[in-house]
Design a protein around this motif. Sequence first.
Motif, PDB file in Angstrom:
ATOM      1  N   TRP A  35       0.832  -1.205   0.000  1.00 46.47           N
ATOM      2  CA  TRP A  35       0.000   0.000   0.000  1.00 46.47           C
ATOM      3  C   TRP A  35       0.871   1.261   0.000  1.00 46.47           C
ATOM      4  O   TRP A  35       0.594   2.206  -0.738  1.00 46.47           O
ATOM      5  CB  TRP A  35      -0.927   0.007   1.215  1.00 46.47           C
ATOM      6  CG  TRP A  35      -1.826   1.186   1.232  1.00 46.47           C
ATOM      7  CD1 TRP A  35      -2.975   1.348   0.530  1.00 46.47           C
ATOM      8  CD2 TRP A  35      -1.625   2.400   1.962  1.00 46.47           C
ATOM      9  NE1 TRP A  35      -3.500   2.592   0.797  1.00 46.47           N
ATOM     10  CE2 TRP A  35      -2.704   3.250   1.676  1.00 46.47           C
ATOM     11  CE3 TRP A  35      -0.640   2.841   2.849  1.00 46.47           C
ATOM     12  CZ2 TRP A  35      -2.815   4.508   2.227  1.00 46.47           C
ATOM     13  CZ3 TRP A  35      -0.763   4.095   3.394  1.00 46.47           C
ATOM     14  CH2 TRP A  35      -1.833   4.914   3.089  1.00 46.47           C
ATOM     15  N   LEU A  36       1.923   1.271   0.813  1.00 43.63           N
ATOM     16  CA  LEU A  36       2.808   2.435   0.862  1.00 43.63           C
ATOM     17  C   LEU A  36       3.539   2.643  -0.461  1.00 43.63           C
ATOM     18  O   LEU A  36       3.705   3.786  -0.908  1.00 43.63           O
ATOM     19  CB  LEU A  36       3.814   2.298   2.008  1.00 43.63           C
ATOM     20  CG  LEU A  36       3.241   2.496   3.404  1.00 43.63           C
ATOM     21  CD1 LEU A  36       4.308   2.160   4.448  1.00 43.63           C
ATOM     22  CD2 LEU A  36       2.733   3.902   3.591  1.00 43.63           C
ATOM     23  N   GLY A  40       3.095   5.923  -2.769  1.00 45.97           N
ATOM     24  CA  GLY A  40       4.263   6.709  -3.160  1.00 45.97           C
ATOM     25  C   GLY A  40       4.389   6.844  -4.664  1.00 45.97           C
ATOM     26  O   GLY A  40       4.703   7.922  -5.182  1.00 45.97           O
ATOM     27  N   ALA A  41       4.135   5.759  -5.378  1.00 46.18           N
ATOM     28  CA  ALA A  41       4.202   5.812  -6.846  1.00 46.18           C
ATOM     29  C   ALA A  41       3.125   6.743  -7.393  1.00 46.18           C
ATOM     30  O   ALA A  41       3.380   7.542  -8.293  1.00 46.18           O
ATOM     31  CB  ALA A  41       4.043   4.408  -7.421  1.00 46.18           C
ATOM     32  N   ARG A  42       1.918   6.654  -6.855  1.00 49.87           N
ATOM     33  CA  ARG A  42       0.828   7.514  -7.317  1.00 49.87           C
ATOM     34  C   ARG A  42       1.134   8.985  -7.063  1.00 49.87           C
ATOM     35  O   ARG A  42       0.910   9.837  -7.923  1.00 49.87           O
ATOM     36  CB  ARG A  42      -0.469   7.128  -6.615  1.00 49.87           C
ATOM     37  CG  ARG A  42      -1.687   7.831  -7.174  1.00 49.87           C
ATOM     38  CD  ARG A  42      -2.908   7.478  -6.405  1.00 49.87           C
ATOM     39  NE  ARG A  42      -2.804   8.095  -5.086  1.00 49.87           N
ATOM     40  CZ  ARG A  42      -3.704   7.971  -4.135  1.00 49.87           C
ATOM     41  NH1 ARG A  42      -4.748   7.209  -4.313  1.00 49.87           N
ATOM     42  NH2 ARG A  42      -3.545   8.578  -2.982  1.00 49.87           N
ATOM     43  N   GLU A  43       1.670   9.287  -5.898  1.00 48.81           N
ATOM     44  CA  GLU A  43       2.018  10.674  -5.578  1.00 48.81           C
ATOM     45  C   GLU A  43       3.171  11.168  -6.459  1.00 48.81           C
ATOM     46  O   GLU A  43       3.181  12.309  -6.885  1.00 48.81           O
ATOM     47  CB  GLU A  43       2.396  10.804  -4.102  1.00 48.81           C
ATOM     48  CG  GLU A  43       1.228  10.644  -3.170  1.00 48.81           C
ATOM     49  CD  GLU A  43       0.200  11.740  -3.322  1.00 48.81           C
ATOM     50  OE1 GLU A  43       0.579  12.923  -3.422  1.00 48.81           O
ATOM     51  OE2 GLU A  43      -0.997  11.409  -3.349  1.00 48.81           O
ATOM     52  N   GLY A  44       4.158  10.312  -6.720  1.00 54.00           N
ATOM     53  CA  GLY A  44       5.270  10.697  -7.586  1.00 54.00           C
ATOM     54  C   GLY A  44       4.819  10.974  -9.005  1.00 54.00           C
ATOM     55  O   GLY A  44       5.256  11.941  -9.632  1.00 54.00           O
ATOM     56  N   ILE A  45       3.917  10.122  -9.516  1.00 49.90           N
ATOM     57  CA  ILE A  45       3.397  10.337 -10.865  1.00 49.90           C
ATOM     58  C   ILE A  45       2.583  11.624 -10.919  1.00 49.90           C
ATOM     59  O   ILE A  45       2.685  12.406 -11.870  1.00 49.90           O
ATOM     60  CB  ILE A  45       2.563   9.118 -11.317  1.00 49.90           C
ATOM     61  CG1 ILE A  45       3.485   7.923 -11.532  1.00 49.90           C
ATOM     62  CG2 ILE A  45       1.766   9.420 -12.566  1.00 49.90           C
ATOM     63  CD1 ILE A  45       2.760   6.612 -11.723  1.00 49.90           C
TER      64      ILE A  45
END
Length: 51
Positions: A35-36, A40-45
């Motif tokens: 989940w983390l 993190g990937a979603r926020e970075g994208i």
Amino acid sequence: MILFSALVAMAVLIGTAAHTSLPVFLGASAAITAWLLAFGAREGIARLRHR
């Protein structure tokens, strides 16, 4: 006060982890890690798209 609250929360989580079986603990740890990483990937994208 924030530090005290964080220490109490950490103690509760560690105490809970100590009373569960190893497969349950590892499964929960893997789920939280996944989940983390997804978050993190979603926020970075989103940050790259925003620029």
